[in-house]
Design a protein around this motif. Structure first.
Motif, PDB file in Angstrom:
ATOM      1  N   LEU A   1       0.816  -1.208   0.000  1.00  0.00           N
ATOM      2  CA  LEU A   1       0.000   0.000   0.000  1.00  0.00           C
ATOM      3  C   LEU A   1       0.853   1.263   0.000  1.00  0.00           C
ATOM      4  O   LEU A   1       0.495   2.257  -0.639  1.00  0.00           O
ATOM      5  N   SER A   2       1.976   1.248   0.692  1.00  0.00           N
ATOM      6  CA  SER A   2       2.838   2.435   0.726  1.00  0.00           C
ATOM      7  C   SER A   2       3.299   2.815  -0.681  1.00  0.00           C
ATOM      8  O   SER A   2       3.378   4.002  -1.021  1.00  0.00           O
TER       9      SER A   2
ATOM     10  N   HIS B   1      -0.166   7.078  -6.465  1.00  0.00           N
ATOM     11  CA  HIS B   1      -1.480   7.684  -6.714  1.00  0.00           C
ATOM     12  C   HIS B   1      -1.830   8.734  -5.665  1.00  0.00           C
ATOM     13  O   HIS B   1      -3.004   8.927  -5.344  1.00  0.00           O
ATOM     14  N   ALA B   2      -0.820   9.417  -5.146  1.00  0.00           N
ATOM     15  CA  ALA B   2      -1.049  10.396  -4.077  1.00  0.00           C
ATOM     16  C   ALA B   2      -2.035  11.479  -4.498  1.00  0.00           C
ATOM     17  O   ALA B   2      -2.872  11.924  -3.698  1.00  0.00           O
TER      18      ALA B   2
ATOM     19  N   LEU C   1      -9.203  12.426  -1.732  1.00  0.00           N
ATOM     20  CA  LEU C   1     -10.338  11.579  -1.387  1.00  0.00           C
ATOM     21  C   LEU C   1     -10.383  11.328   0.123  1.00  0.00           C
ATOM     22  O   LEU C   1     -11.449  11.417   0.754  1.00  0.00           O
ATOM     23  N   ALA C   2      -9.223  11.032   0.719  1.00  0.00           N
ATOM     24  CA  ALA C   2      -9.170  10.811   2.165  1.00  0.00           C
ATOM     25  C   ALA C   2      -9.605  12.059   2.926  1.00  0.00           C
ATOM     26  O   ALA C   2     -10.332  11.975   3.929  1.00  0.00           O
TER      27      ALA C   2
ATOM     28  N   LEU D   1     -11.911   3.103  -2.160  1.00  0.00           N
ATOM     29  CA  LEU D   1     -12.610   3.795  -3.248  1.00  0.00           C
ATOM     30  C   LEU D   1     -11.680   4.398  -4.296  1.00  0.00           C
ATOM     31  O   LEU D   1     -12.160   4.930  -5.296  1.00  0.00           O
ATOM     32  N   CYS D   2     -10.371   4.320  -4.076  1.00  0.00           N
ATOM     33  CA  CYS D   2      -9.426   4.911  -5.030  1.00  0.00           C
ATOM     34  C   CYS D   2      -9.553   4.211  -6.385  1.00  0.00           C
ATOM     35  O   CYS D   2      -9.242   3.029  -6.528  1.00  0.00           O
ATOM     36  N   GLN D   3     -10.009   4.936  -7.378  1.00  0.00           N
ATOM     37  CA  GLN D   3     -10.294   4.331  -8.680  1.00  0.00           C
ATOM     38  C   GLN D   3      -9.039   3.917  -9.433  1.00  0.00           C
ATOM     39  O   GLN D   3      -9.100   3.072 -10.330  1.00  0.00           O
ATOM     40  N   LYS D   4      -7.904   4.489  -9.078  1.00  0.00           N
ATOM     41  CA  LYS D   4      -6.664   4.147  -9.770  1.00  0.00           C
ATOM     42  C   LYS D   4      -6.262   2.688  -9.543  1.00  0.00           C
ATOM     43  O   LYS D   4      -5.507   2.114 -10.323  1.00  0.00           O
TER      44      LYS D   4
END
Length: 367
Positions: free
Chosen positions: A115-116, A122-123, A129-130, A173-176
């Protein structure tokens, strides 16, 4: 494999499925949906994390899915001892991966994603979003989702615990990431529902299907009164045969009761899926030996008293030890895997820190 058969395989994984109709439609349109499995690295890996995850991942691969395990290393930084040391977290994650390999997970057909790394890539999509999730809801609501409240107490809950739900919702939910199906354990259900609420609040259509798999119960009687640090509450991947036998002897297994019986839950979720059967050698005078291929058969005999709890425990222990022997042999014969076991030492440090925090809280409130 036909779409209906693939649906049956995937649906068998989840105790609950969010967006089930979308899953059926997805499998008719797409032969290789992308499935992400959420996993937070664990220094003390139990058989739910090791064996059950292996069973689920292999089912997904068999159903033709493109499977990715998302190692949520970034989130483990909120842990009171591990902190921001990502190298330490990665070492623990590699230990977990070695466990899956030992258990027979189809890792050659699975991609492990950190995840990191994804957050760095995708930052620009993730952090806005966060922050939007954080703006939408109150501190009081976020506190409901915090998992490390016990060692801190309500007055000393770190802010890291408050931002965790916002960040996890953003990851989901991150679409990337281009996820078709997510797999979480049931203890993540409330945060998944938060993600669903967020989508509804902003009129966003979220097409990802969420599978929530069951969790193994505490082996001890009255688990709400048991110390979470008691090793007897669960079975760990590196438990020796004597450890397993001792835990199962002490396990809660009320005669003739199949509901809320942790031994039966372990058999249902681990033994039967692993072997495809459950073999019981009964003591003399208790009837003939039996082989069960379903929980329905097993429950009928157990509830009627035809199957004694002591015989069930012996068979249960034998089955678990057979599974873990494969894991133990892998680590005994693999020097690289043996080196990864050192990651377990962090658990002692974590436990010591939690005890220290609890004592500080007690002193503060006593005063």
């Amino acid at each position: 494999m036909r779409p209906d058969d693939r649906f049956a395989v995937l649906r068998s994984i989840g105790k609950e499925c969010i967006h089930e109709d979308e899953l059926r439609l997805l499998l008719k349109k797409k032969t290789d949906p992308t499935c992400y499995i959420w996993f937070e690295p664990s220094p003390m890996m139990d058989i739910e994390q090791g064996i059950m995850k292996t069973i689920y991942v292999n089912k997904m691969v068999t159903a033709g899915c493109t499977v990715k395990i998302l190692m949520a290393d970034w989130f483990l930084q909120r842990h009171p001892k591990i902190g921001s040391n990502l190298n330490k977290i990665r070492a623990i994650g590699c230990y977990n991966i070695a466990m899956w390999k030992a258990a027979g997970m189809y890792l050659d057909r699975v991609e492990v994603v950190w995840l990191s790394d994804e957050l760095n890539h995708h930052a620009g999509d993730y952090w806005p979003l966060a922050m939007d999730v954080a703006r939408k809801y109150t501190m009081k609501r976020m506190a409901r989702y915090c998992v490390y409240t016990v060692p801190y107490g309500p007055e000393r809950l770190p802010a890291a615990e408050i931002i965790y739900p916002c960040m996890q919702v953003a990851a989901v939910l991150c679409q990337k990431l281009q996820v078709d199906i997510w797999l979480f354990s049931m203890d993540q259900r409330e945060i998944i529902l938060l993600a669903k609420d967020y989508c509804e609040d902003i009129n966003r259509e979220n097409r990802s299907t969420i599978l929530l798999h069951c969790m193994l119960p505490n082996l001890l009687e009255d688990p709400e009164f048991q110390d979470e640090r008691d090793p007897g509450r669960t079975i760990f991947m590196l438990d020796e045969e004597d450890d397993v036998n001792e835990k199962i002897i002490s396990a809660f297994c009320p005669p003739k009761e199949s509901v809320r019986n942790p031994c039966l839950e372990y058999i249902k979720s681990v033994v039967l899926p692993w072997f495809g059967k459950f073999e019981v050698v009964q003591k003399e005078g208790n009837g003939s030996n039996k082989t069960y291929s379903s929980m329905e058969e097993l429950n009928v005999d157990y509830e009627s008293g035809d199957l004694d709890s002591s015989d069930l425990k012996l068979a249960f222990g034998k089955a678990i030890n057979e599974i873990l022997e494969v894991v133990g042999e892998y680590f005994r014969s693999n020097t690289e895997a043996q080196a990864l076991i050192t990651a377990r030492k962090f658990q002692n440090q974590i436990t010591a820190d939690i005890r220290k925090i609890q004592m500080q809280n007690k002193e503060m409130f006593d005063f």
